[in-house]
Design an enzyme around this catalytic site. Structure first.
Site, PDB file in Angstrom:
ATOM      1  N   ASP A  39      -1.591  -6.643  14.626  1.00  0.00           N
ATOM      2  CA  ASP A  39      -1.368  -5.515  13.108  1.00  0.00           C
ATOM      3  C   ASP A  39      -1.429  -4.157  14.120  1.00  0.00           C
ATOM      4  OD1 ASP A  39      -2.521  -4.364  10.568  1.00  0.00           O
ATOM      5  OD2 ASP A  39      -2.252  -3.238  12.084  1.00  0.00           O
ATOM      6  N   ILE A  40      -0.331  -2.668  14.256  1.00  0.00           N
ATOM      7  CA  ILE A  40       0.044  -2.484  14.755  1.00  0.00           C
ATOM      8  C   ILE A  40      -1.946  -0.831  14.542  1.00  0.00           C
ATOM      9  CG2 ILE A  40       0.484  -0.412  12.667  1.00  0.00           C
ATOM     10  CD1 ILE A  40       3.412   0.008  14.995  1.00  0.00           C
ATOM     11  N   ASN A  97      -4.971  -8.169   1.096  1.00  0.00           N
ATOM     12  CA  ASN A  97      -5.019  -7.587  -0.317  1.00  0.00           C
ATOM     13  C   ASN A  97      -3.586  -7.372  -1.742  1.00  0.00           C
ATOM     14  OD1 ASN A  97      -7.087  -5.441   0.763  1.00  0.00           O
ATOM     15  ND2 ASN A  97      -5.754  -4.770   2.549  1.00  0.00           N
ATOM     16  N   GLU A 105      -0.971  -2.181   0.947  1.00  0.00           N
ATOM     17  CA  GLU A 105       0.721  -1.069   1.507  1.00  0.00           C
ATOM     18  C   GLU A 105       1.861  -1.363   1.816  1.00  0.00           C
ATOM     19  OE1 GLU A 105      -0.795   0.209   5.040  1.00  0.00           O
ATOM     20  OE2 GLU A 105      -2.456   0.901   4.830  1.00  0.00           O
ATOM     21  N   VAL A 106       2.144  -2.989   2.333  1.00  0.00           N
ATOM     22  CA  VAL A 106       3.235  -3.457   2.804  1.00  0.00           C
ATOM     23  C   VAL A 106       3.774  -4.233   1.334  1.00  0.00           C
ATOM     24  CG1 VAL A 106       4.632  -4.367   3.871  1.00  0.00           C
ATOM     25  CG2 VAL A 106       2.619  -2.804   4.986  1.00  0.00           C
ATOM     26  N   HIS A 110       1.392 -11.026   2.272  1.00  0.00           N
ATOM     27  CA  HIS A 110       0.732 -11.032   4.092  1.00  0.00           C
ATOM     28  C   HIS A 110      -0.887 -11.459   3.836  1.00  0.00           C
ATOM     29  CE1 HIS A 110       0.592  -6.662   3.305  1.00  0.00           C
ATOM     30  NE2 HIS A 110      -0.817  -6.891   3.820  1.00  0.00           N
ATOM     31  N   HIS A 112      -4.482 -11.072   6.669  1.00  0.00           N
ATOM     32  CA  HIS A 112      -4.625 -10.365   8.018  1.00  0.00           C
ATOM     33  C   HIS A 112      -5.600 -11.791   8.546  1.00  0.00           C
ATOM     34  CE1 HIS A 112      -4.025  -5.947   6.738  1.00  0.00           C
ATOM     35  NE2 HIS A 112      -3.326  -6.391   5.234  1.00  0.00           N
TER      36      HIS A 112
HETATM   37  P1  5GP Z   1      -2.288  -4.226   3.341  1.00  0.00           P
HETATM   38  O1  5GP Z   1      -2.613  -2.560   3.357  1.00  0.00           O
HETATM   39  O2  5GP Z   1      -1.098  -4.037   2.846  1.00  0.00           O
HETATM   40  O3  5GP Z   1      -2.895  -5.593   3.715  1.00  0.00           O
HETATM   41  O4  5GP Z   1      -2.062  -3.980   5.207  1.00  0.00           O
HETATM   42  C1  5GP Z   1      -0.228  -4.197   5.780  1.00  0.00           C
HETATM   43  C2  5GP Z   1      -0.692  -3.915   7.359  1.00  0.00           C
HETATM   44  O5  5GP Z   1      -0.106  -3.734   8.560  1.00  0.00           O
HETATM   45  C3  5GP Z   1      -1.906  -2.262   7.941  1.00  0.00           C
HETATM   46  O6  5GP Z   1      -2.866  -3.356   8.885  1.00  0.00           O
HETATM   47  C4  5GP Z   1      -0.832  -1.650   9.088  1.00  0.00           C
HETATM   48  O7  5GP Z   1      -1.206  -1.543  10.416  1.00  0.00           O
HETATM   49  C5  5GP Z   1       0.198  -3.041   9.012  1.00  0.00           C
HETATM   50  N1  5GP Z   1       1.171  -1.916   9.377  1.00  0.00           N
HETATM   51  C6  5GP Z   1       2.397  -1.232   8.445  1.00  0.00           C
HETATM   52  N2  5GP Z   1       3.074  -1.186   9.540  1.00  0.00           N
HETATM   53  C7  5GP Z   1       3.115  -2.205  10.903  1.00  0.00           C
HETATM   54  C8  5GP Z   1       4.488  -1.920  11.516  1.00  0.00           C
HETATM   55  O8  5GP Z   1       5.311  -0.877  11.755  1.00  0.00           O
HETATM   56  N3  5GP Z   1       4.284  -3.533  12.862  1.00  0.00           N
HETATM   57  C9  5GP Z   1       2.850  -3.279  12.647  1.00  0.00           C
HETATM   58  N4  5GP Z   1       3.161  -4.569  13.444  1.00  0.00           N
HETATM   59  N5  5GP Z   1       1.716  -3.779  11.857  1.00  0.00           N
HETATM   60  C10 5GP Z   1       2.142  -2.685  10.541  1.00  0.00           C
END
Ligand code: 5GP
Length: 126
Positions: A39-40, A97, A105-106, A110, A112
């Site tokens: 994760d970034i 999530n 968010e994405v 996915h 974690h």
């Molecule tokens: P969500 O909130 O959708 O469950 O988690 C999305 C995750 O993607 C977040 O933890 C965020 O830090 C990670 N993320 C967002 N953009 C990028 C990216 O460009 N590269 C990587 N490696 N992680 C990302």
């Protein structure tokens, strides 16, 4: 149409770009079913994202629309990856999530994978 409020799959999402190599990632593992990368913005000493190679917007979409082989391939890879990273003895947490209340968010399914210290309570109290 996916079975949730996230709409149809959008190829412009950041994980789709990572999958097609348009933006870089720190890859941890890859096979025919999944790509795993750091994760970034890590929330634990180990914070790896595992994504299916198929186009699914969310857990709801994945579990409704993916084939048995894709679902088995995905979750077997999550377990095998955690084992290969040496996380089983101390333990780890897997989180997905799904949708607005969970803060997804994405819009590419996915999970974690968190580990590396005591992860505390499952949810922050509100
Ligand atoms: P969500 O909130 O959708 O469950 O988690 C999305 C995750 O993607 C977040 O933890 C965020 O830090 C990670 N993320 C967002 N953009 C990028 C990216 O460009 N590269 C990587 N490696 N992680 C990302």
């Amino acid at each position: 149409m996916p079975v949730n409020g996230l709409g149809a799959y959008d190829d412009s999402n950041v994980f789709a770009k990572i999958l097609r190599g348009a933006i870089p990632c720190r890859k941890v593992f890859e096979n025919e079913w999944v790509l795993a990368f750091h994760d970034i913005n890590p929330q634990a000493p180990v914070h790896v994202l595992v994504i299916p190679k198929g186009k699914y917007v969310s857990l709801a979409d994945f579990t409704a629309a993916a084939s048995e082989a894709e679902i088995a391939g995905f979750f077997r890879a999550v377990g095998a990856l955690a084992n290969e990273l040496g996380l089983e003895a101390a333990g780890y947490r897997v989180l997905a999530n799904m949708g607005p209340d969970a803060g997804q968010e994405v819009p590419h399914f996915h999970v974690h994978l968190f580990a590396g210290h005591n992860l505390g309570p499952m949810l922050t109290r509100r």
